[in-house]
Design an enzyme around this catalytic site. Structure first.
Site, mmCIF file in Angstrom:
data_model
loop_
_atom_site.group_PDB
_atom_site.id
_atom_site.type_symbol
_atom_site.label_atom_id
_atom_site.label_comp_id
_atom_site.label_asym_id
_atom_site.label_seq_id
_atom_site.Cartn_x
_atom_site.Cartn_y
_atom_site.Cartn_z
ATOM 1 N N LYS A 52 -116.514 -6.228 -17.456
ATOM 2 C CA LYS A 52 -116.262 -5.291 -18.565
ATOM 3 C C LYS A 52 -117.253 -5.537 -19.702
ATOM 4 C CE LYS A 52 -111.414 -4.734 -17.303
ATOM 5 N NZ LYS A 52 -109.982 -4.925 -17.584
ATOM 6 N N GLN A 96 -106.298 -9.090 -21.026
ATOM 7 C CA GLN A 96 -106.371 -9.062 -19.556
ATOM 8 C C GLN A 96 -105.093 -9.650 -18.956
ATOM 9 O OE1 GLN A 96 -108.868 -7.550 -17.959
ATOM 10 N NE2 GLN A 96 -108.315 -8.064 -15.877
ATOM 11 N N ASP A 119 -106.205 0.219 -23.069
ATOM 12 C CA ASP A 119 -105.596 0.080 -21.743
ATOM 13 C C ASP A 119 -104.464 1.098 -21.553
ATOM 14 O OD1 ASP A 119 -106.658 -1.765 -19.941
ATOM 15 O OD2 ASP A 119 -105.711 -3.490 -20.923
HETATM 16 N N1 L34 Z 1 -105.158 -5.604 -19.385
HETATM 17 N N2 L34 Z 1 -105.421 -6.255 -17.186
HETATM 18 C C1 L34 Z 1 -105.626 -5.336 -18.153
HETATM 19 N N3 L34 Z 1 -106.291 -4.178 -17.935
HETATM 20 C C2 L34 Z 1 -106.773 -3.906 -16.699
HETATM 21 O O1 L34 Z 1 -107.364 -2.729 -16.471
HETATM 22 C C3 L34 Z 1 -106.611 -4.838 -15.685
HETATM 23 N N4 L34 Z 1 -107.142 -4.680 -14.416
HETATM 24 C C4 L34 Z 1 -106.361 -5.146 -13.268
HETATM 25 C C5 L34 Z 1 -106.003 -6.615 -13.531
HETATM 26 N N5 L34 Z 1 -105.624 -6.862 -14.913
HETATM 27 C C6 L34 Z 1 -105.889 -6.000 -15.939
HETATM 28 C C7 L34 Z 1 -108.454 -4.709 -14.116
HETATM 29 O O2 L34 Z 1 -109.335 -4.659 -14.958
HETATM 30 C C8 L34 Z 1 -107.347 -4.977 -12.133
HETATM 31 N N6 L34 Z 1 -108.638 -4.783 -12.773
HETATM 32 C C9 L34 Z 1 -109.868 -4.745 -12.091
HETATM 33 C C10 L34 Z 1 -111.055 -4.424 -12.728
HETATM 34 C C11 L34 Z 1 -112.257 -4.397 -12.053
HETATM 35 C C12 L34 Z 1 -112.299 -4.675 -10.707
HETATM 36 C C13 L34 Z 1 -111.130 -4.990 -10.045
HETATM 37 C C14 L34 Z 1 -109.925 -5.029 -10.728
HETATM 38 C C15 L34 Z 1 -113.618 -4.661 -10.000
HETATM 39 O O3 L34 Z 1 -114.644 -4.507 -10.618
HETATM 40 N N7 L34 Z 1 -113.628 -4.851 -8.679
HETATM 41 C C16 L34 Z 1 -114.824 -4.871 -7.870
HETATM 42 C C17 L34 Z 1 -114.998 -6.212 -7.191
HETATM 43 C C18 L34 Z 1 -115.045 -7.362 -8.133
HETATM 44 C C19 L34 Z 1 -115.018 -8.688 -7.415
HETATM 45 O O4 L34 Z 1 -116.073 -9.070 -6.885
HETATM 46 O O5 L34 Z 1 -113.972 -9.348 -7.368
HETATM 47 C C20 L34 Z 1 -114.695 -3.790 -6.803
HETATM 48 O O6 L34 Z 1 -115.718 -3.332 -6.322
HETATM 49 O O7 L34 Z 1 -113.553 -3.431 -6.469
#
Ligand code: L34
Length: 293
Positions: A52, A96, A119
């Site tokens: 982020k 988070q 959020d």
């Molecule tokens: N407050 N907490 C708050 N806001 C959120 O919006 C989140 N979330 C969830 C967990 N806790 C939170 C996220 O940001 C899940 N989440 C999130 C954000 C980004 C990715 C996955 C979950 C992401 O970028 N995933 C990548 C892979 C990253 C890796 O290598 O682990 C993808 O391609 O899916």
């Protein structure tokens, strides 16, 4: 079968926002400033929060990362939140999730100023969402709606099955997709751990949103031909053949389900990157709202 490419679409959205920021700069306006609070050092949370912050840098936002130790008390966290609530330089911020056990998550989310709650987790913003009033939509559901819209997936009158009733994904998805809006107008069913005849229900779905947090739960035999599948799950599975020691798995068994699907999101590269893009979009919206005050 078409892959719903969240990675690509999220990059398109980031490019659009970066253009917007450029024009803000050229007009001498303040650029959006996002802050994130990370409590503890959970590996996945660190990855997401760092992504982020990096995305902010890339598109020209200001960002602040507040890192607090695992043993932080609820009171200390509330103090930090108060600082950000009252800091005129911060347009929006997130705490988070998940939080350590000594901290009451609901109490924390309710302490965030709704005006800076990018959020969309504060009860005021959840209520506004449910009533279809202007608000910050929670980033993951918002990202899924945007993905469906940009790929022009027909949702009107379709049978949507949302698997999971979490406050962050399942519940808001079920509300949004039943509303009169783009990627809406669907007939929505919510299934959860107490649901019966699960396979019967998922087999009847035109669109499935899998958000239960159990890796590879949805298998090919549970879906009908041409189903649209949105995989929200993201679990780290230990895998010694990988250099970081794990692989990522969604709630969907991609191998079997993709053979039947008309559209499907991959993990990684599907919903995750969209979550980040929509958080940035909310922060831009917050900046613009503050400008107009
Ligand atoms: N407050 N907490 C708050 N806001 C959120 O919006 C989140 N979330 C969830 C967990 N806790 C939170 C996220 O940001 C899940 N989440 C999130 C954000 C980004 C990715 C996955 C979950 C992401 O970028 N995933 C990548 C892979 C990253 C890796 O290598 O682990 C993808 O391609 O899916």
């Amino acid at each position: 079968m078409t892959i719903l490419d969240g990675k690509k679409v999220s990059n398109d959205i980031k490019d659009e926002i970066a253009e917007h920021v450029k024009s803000m700069v050229s007009k001498g306006e303040k650029v959006p400033h996002l802050a994130a609070i990370l409590v503890g050092s959970d590996g996945a949370s660190m990855t997401y929060v760092n992504a982020k912050v990096k995305a902010c840098e890339r598109i020209g936002f200001n960002s602040t990362l507040v890192e607090l130790p695992e043993y932080t008390s609820e009171e200390e966290l509330l103090e930090k939140i108060n600082d950000l609530n009252t800091d005129p330089n911060i347009d929006g911020f997130i705490v988070q999730l998940p939080l350590p056990d000594q901290i009451d998550e609901q109490k924390i989310l309710m302490a965030i100023e709704p005006d800076k709650d990018v959020d969309g987790f504060h009860p005021t913003n959840v209520g506004r969402m449910a009533l279809d009033l202007p608000t910050f939509l929670p980033a993951t559901p918002y990202g899924i709606m945007e993905l469906l819209e940009r790929y022009q997936v027909e949702t009107s009158g379709k049978n949507v099955v949302v698997m999971g009733r979490s406050h962050i994904v399942g519940r808001p998805m079920s509300i949004l997709m039943s509303q009169k809006r783009k990627a809406g107008d669907a007939t929505v069913t919510v299934v959860h751990s107490r649901s019966k005849n699960l396979k019967e229900v998922t087999k009847s779905a035109d669109i499935i949103v899998a958000a239960i947090g159990i890796s590879e739960f949805l298998t090919g035999d549970m879906v009908k031909e041409d189903v649209v599948v949105i995989d929200v799950g993201i679990t780290r599975i230990p895998d010694q053949t990988k250099k970081n020691g794990y692989r990522l798995a969604g709630d969907v068994e991609f191998e079997s389900v993709s053979k039947k699907a008309s559209y499907i999101t991959p993990v990684p590269g599907g919903v995750g990157p969209m979550t980040i893009a929509m958080l940035l979009k909310n922060t831009l919206l917050s900046r613009e709202r503050h400008n107009n005050k």
